[in-house]
Design an enzyme around this catalytic site. Structure first.
Site, PDB file in Angstrom:
ATOM      1  N   GLY A  10      38.054  39.532  44.584  1.00  0.00           N
ATOM      2  CA  GLY A  10      38.997  40.807  44.463  1.00  0.00           C
ATOM      3  C   GLY A  10      39.384  41.480  45.410  1.00  0.00           C
ATOM      4  CE  LYS A 276      31.627  36.795  44.183  1.00  0.00           C
ATOM      5  NZ  LYS A 276      31.766  37.253  42.696  1.00  0.00           N
TER       6      LYS A 276
END
Length: 314
Positions: A10, A276
């Protein structure tokens, strides 16, 4: 020539404390474009994917206001996901194209609005957990839940929000197109925000209101394009054990077997570093050469193995 799939976090689009104006996002994307151009200049084939959480949230707010004030029908979440893929892809295409041309590099760039197939029987559909959209007071949230069939939950003392499923990605529907473009020398931006979640019914695809984790979908994309390296760029310099405690230890080079053990021990939070790490594990177990988790601003050093968490085969 090695192929790298870059999953942008982001912070590539919106920094903490920013409101998400066009000017803010374009400035951030221009900085990100310099990092990606450095990688391309070193001779890598590049495929790009990205998050879209704040942008989908803003779009849902716009549609909510438009419906309340002007009676404009709001679109479902899968459509909002597709809209933000085009929006963010445009910003990256323009910024990266300008940066490359400024360096004398001419490479075509294409954004593919991507659908990601999920299992209609995924357990996530029975237990929605991903908060989306605006905050409401309890009474409003429960009224909307009854009117629209939403699931709503209280969100960490900040108010009530709608929650949607976050199913596991199974396949990138447009993979053959993406592979073809990559083989022809295109820089492809695909699977933005994890892709538009779709299920298959009677041989037909149908969008569903859900959110797919962009790193897990990025890993599927990396498999589909035959990537050598899968790189997740975020706002911290890798994965850490005992994060935020006195025992905190950042992971540098780590084997996939070691990392899976740490993952199963619960070192990585489900809503942040967990996906992740799982994406990195899946990629190397699939047969990828290396997965990297690193800070966006250190992308080149991380690709060269000098920083970040480097996940390798045992």
């Amino acid at each position: 020539m090695k192929r790298v799939v870059i999953a942008l976090g982001g912070n590539a689009l919106q920094q903490r404390g920013q409101k998400g104006s066009h000017e803010e996002m374009m400035a951030n994307v221009m900085k990100t474009a310099k990092q990606i151009a450095d990688i391309i200049e070193k001779g890598y084939d590049v495929v790009i994917t990205h998050g879209n959480g704040p942008q989908v949230g803003a779009l849902l707010l716009h549609m909510d206001a438009g419906q309340q004030l002007h009676g404009i029908p709001a679109q479902p979440m899968d459509v909002a996901g597709a809209m933000t893929q085009g929006w963010i892809g445009y910003l990256i295409q323009q910024a990266l194209g300008n940066e490359l041309r400024g360096r004398g590099i001419e490479k075509p760039i294409a954004t593919i609005v991507t659908q990601t197939l999920v299992d209609r029987n995924d357990p996530a559909f029975k237990n929605p957990t991903k908060p989306v959209g605006p905050f409401y007071d309890e009474a409003t949230a429960k009224r909307l839940a009854q009117e629209k069939g939403w699931v709503v939950k209280e969100d960490a003392g900040r108010g009530w929000r709608r929650v949607v499923p976050s199913p596991d990605p199974k396949r990138i529907v447009e993979a053959p197109i993406i592979r073809d473009l990559v083989e022809k020398g295109f820089i492809v931006i695909a699977s933005g925000g994890g892709g538009v979640p779709v299920i298959e019914e009677d041989g037909k695809l149908r969008g569903v209101e859900a959110v797919i984790d962009k790193d897990l979908a990025g890993e599927r994309l990396a498999e589909e394009v035959g990537a050598d390296i899968f790189m997740i760029l975020t706002d911290v310099n890798g994965a850490a054990l005992y994060y935020g405690t006195e025992r905190e230890r950042w992971l540098g080079k780590v084997t996939v077997e070691e990392l899976r053990r740490y993952y199963e021990e619960g070192h990585f939070k489900a809503g942040s570093m967990g996906p992740k790490v799982l994406a990195a594990i899946r990629f190397v177990e699939w047969g990828g050469e290396r997965a990297v988790i690193a800070h966006l601003e250190k992308a080149v050093e991380a690709l060269e193995g000098k920083t970040g968490t480097q996940v390798v085969r045992g």
